[in-house]
Write an enzyme that holds these catalytic residues in place. Structure first.
Site, PDB file in Angstrom:
ATOM      1  N   HIS A 210       0.845  -1.199   0.000  1.00 14.33           N
ATOM      2  CA  HIS A 210       0.000   0.000   0.000  1.00 14.33           C
ATOM      3  C   HIS A 210       0.881   1.250   0.000  1.00 14.33           C
ATOM      4  O   HIS A 210       0.618   2.208  -0.740  1.00 14.33           O
ATOM      5  CB  HIS A 210      -0.907   0.010   1.234  1.00 14.33           C
ATOM      6  CG  HIS A 210      -2.247  -0.609   1.014  1.00 14.33           C
ATOM      7  ND1 HIS A 210      -2.420  -1.973   0.940  1.00 14.33           N
ATOM      8  CD2 HIS A 210      -3.486  -0.066   0.869  1.00 14.33           C
ATOM      9  CE1 HIS A 210      -3.709  -2.234   0.756  1.00 14.33           C
ATOM     10  NE2 HIS A 210      -4.372  -1.089   0.709  1.00 14.33           N
ATOM     11  N   HIS A 257       0.520  -2.836   9.432  1.00 11.03           N
ATOM     12  CA  HIS A 257       1.957  -2.718   9.170  1.00 11.03           C
ATOM     13  C   HIS A 257       2.653  -2.000  10.316  1.00 11.03           C
ATOM     14  O   HIS A 257       2.066  -1.135  10.972  1.00 11.03           O
ATOM     15  CB  HIS A 257       2.225  -1.938   7.876  1.00 11.03           C
ATOM     16  CG  HIS A 257       1.947  -2.722   6.633  1.00 11.03           C
ATOM     17  ND1 HIS A 257       2.803  -3.690   6.173  1.00 11.03           N
ATOM     18  CD2 HIS A 257       0.912  -2.676   5.757  1.00 11.03           C
ATOM     19  CE1 HIS A 257       2.310  -4.205   5.061  1.00 11.03           C
ATOM     20  NE2 HIS A 257       1.163  -3.614   4.791  1.00 11.03           N
TER      21      HIS A 257
END
Length: 443
Positions: A210, A257
């Site tokens: 991302h 993350h």
């Protein structure tokens, strides 16, 4: 202490899940307290976790012993793979259904994996504007955004920029997904992290794709358009900083993350652009004009898929990579056909930079009409190809097709389905739909 040891210490500090949890708390996200003996107290806690206006009911049943564990537990967490012969990425082929639907105590969770039934954790959110902002940032790296963003560029803004953005996106995402399976780092541990999103939990974590996409796309947009179109550079710099910041921070906010994953994704995307951006013009010209480019494009994308996939495991990473490769191949082949039929006519270099055309009702109406007709056509193609490719793959590989969700958890089904379906979607975006526009006079 040597420089190498200092860097390793810094990397370990940035990878700590406590840093992610601290950022979440700073943004108003906290895990719900443990369930009390009084179900009425649980109802009150769950009501606080719902967005404003959400009135979903939560029926509760006792959690069965040994039943599905909450996402983020060791059972659902993607384990770290030691280099060489570690545990497989995700869950073993055909066994992803063991994760099963989440317990009824967690219905109404923020996000859900439609393939496995896993749900994001239900959390107390006290800052809803930030929640919606970072949810939007997360969507900037998901399929729904891509399937609208690239067609919009090709149909309404600048086909040349749209084509080259696709080339960069395919390269960046492919390298990012492959790197995850080489590095094999797990997602941040939960607890202490609150997993608001769960769809990508079966993938590895390093680097954040991302963050890579959220860096590569806006930077490439400015590189491709500045000097080609008339606008102040400061607008491009604002776009890059805003887009990149929202996407990168959203991955930490969602608990998917670590800080290190996001920084690595950002730097990795910059490195890939620095190395490969000078060749984008050459690649685009080759895709359009070379006589045998469709055969080379299809063969290359298939080879990349075959050499990067192992068919003994299931993970969203494999399916997403096949989707990316299929889309890129389809769009490139469609551009080749459109170019040779005269449907693509890039402006001459002599008239650059281009000025923004005046926005009239006719221009605006045609743009809206192209989006409505084009997206309707794309969704129809995707639905038709899905209904054809999944049963066909099941038949070829002798896999039961009674339950489509379970069948797709087999890599032998998921990969051909994604590649064929999104290859046709990409071909439709760059050829079929522009031909329809040309035929009805709105090109």
């Amino acid at each position: 202490m040597s420089l190498r040891q200092r860097l390793a210490q810094l990397a370990g500090w940035l990878q700590e899940p406590q840093k992610v949890a601290r950022f979440q708390r700073l943004c108003g996200v906290e895990a719900l307290p443990k369930r009390s003996a009084d179900p009425r107290e649980d109802e009150k806690a769950d009501e606080k976790a719902l967005p404003p206006g959400d009135t979903r009911q939560r029926g509760r049943q006792p959690r069965a012993p040994g039943g599905p564990q909450p996402p983020g537990s060791d059972r659902n967490q993607c384990p770290a793979k030691p280099a060489g012969d570690g545990a497989p990425n995700g869950v073993r082929n055909g066994l992803a259904a063991e994760v099963g639907p989440a317990s009824p105590r967690r219905v109404g969770a923020v996000r859900r994996n439609s393939l496995t039934g896993e749900e994001g954790e239900l959390a107390c959110v006290s800052n809803w504007p930030l929640y919606y902002l970072f949810s939007f940032g997360t969507e900037l790296g998901n399929e729904l955004f891509y399937i609208m963003f690239f067609p919009f560029w090709i149909w309404n803004l600048d086909p040349l920029v749209g084509r080259r953005l696709v080339v960069i996106w395919v390269l960046v995402m492919y390298l990012g997904q492959c790197t995850k399976d080489i590095v094999r780092w797990p997602r941040p541990a939960s607890p202490p992290v609150v997993k608001l999103e769960i769809f990508y939990n079966s993938e590895y974590s390093m680097p954040s794709t991302h963050a890579m996409s959220g860096t590569a796309i806006p930077v490439s947009m400015v590189l491709l358009t500045y000097g080609r179109w008339q606008y102040p550079l400061i607008y491009g710099l604002i776009l890059i900083s805003g887009w990149c910041s929202i996407v990168c921070l959203s991955r930490i906010y969602m608990g998917m993350h670590s800080i290190l994953d996001v920084i690595a994704g950002f730097l990795y995307a910059i490195l890939i652009l620095a190395v490969f951006y000078p060749f984008v013009d050459l690649i685009d010209n080759f895709n359009q004009a070379h006589k045998y480019s469709p055969l080379i494009i299809i063969g290359l994308h298939l080879a990349l898929g075959i050499f990067s996939f192992t068919l003994d495991t299931w993970s969203t990473s494999r399916g997403d990579t096949a989707e990316i490769l299929g889309s890129g191949a389809g769009i490139a082949c469609g551009c080749h056909v459109s170019y040779n039929l005269g449907l693509i006519s890039d402006p001459s270099l002599d008239i650059l930079p281009l000025a923004r055309p005046p926005i009239t009702m006719t221009l605006f109406g045609k743009a809206i009409l192209r989006i409505l007709i084009g997206m309707g056509f794309i969704l129809m193609v995707r639905d038709i190809m899905k209904k054809i490719s999944i049963p066909l793959a099941c038949k070829v590989f002798n896999i039961p097709c009674d339950d489509i969700r379970k069948a797709r958890q087999h890599m032998e089904v998921e990969l051909p389905y994604r590649y064929i379906t999104y290859g046709m979607v990409g071909f439709s975006i760059s050829f079929f739909v522009p031909y329809v526009f040309f035929f009805i006079g709105i090109s």
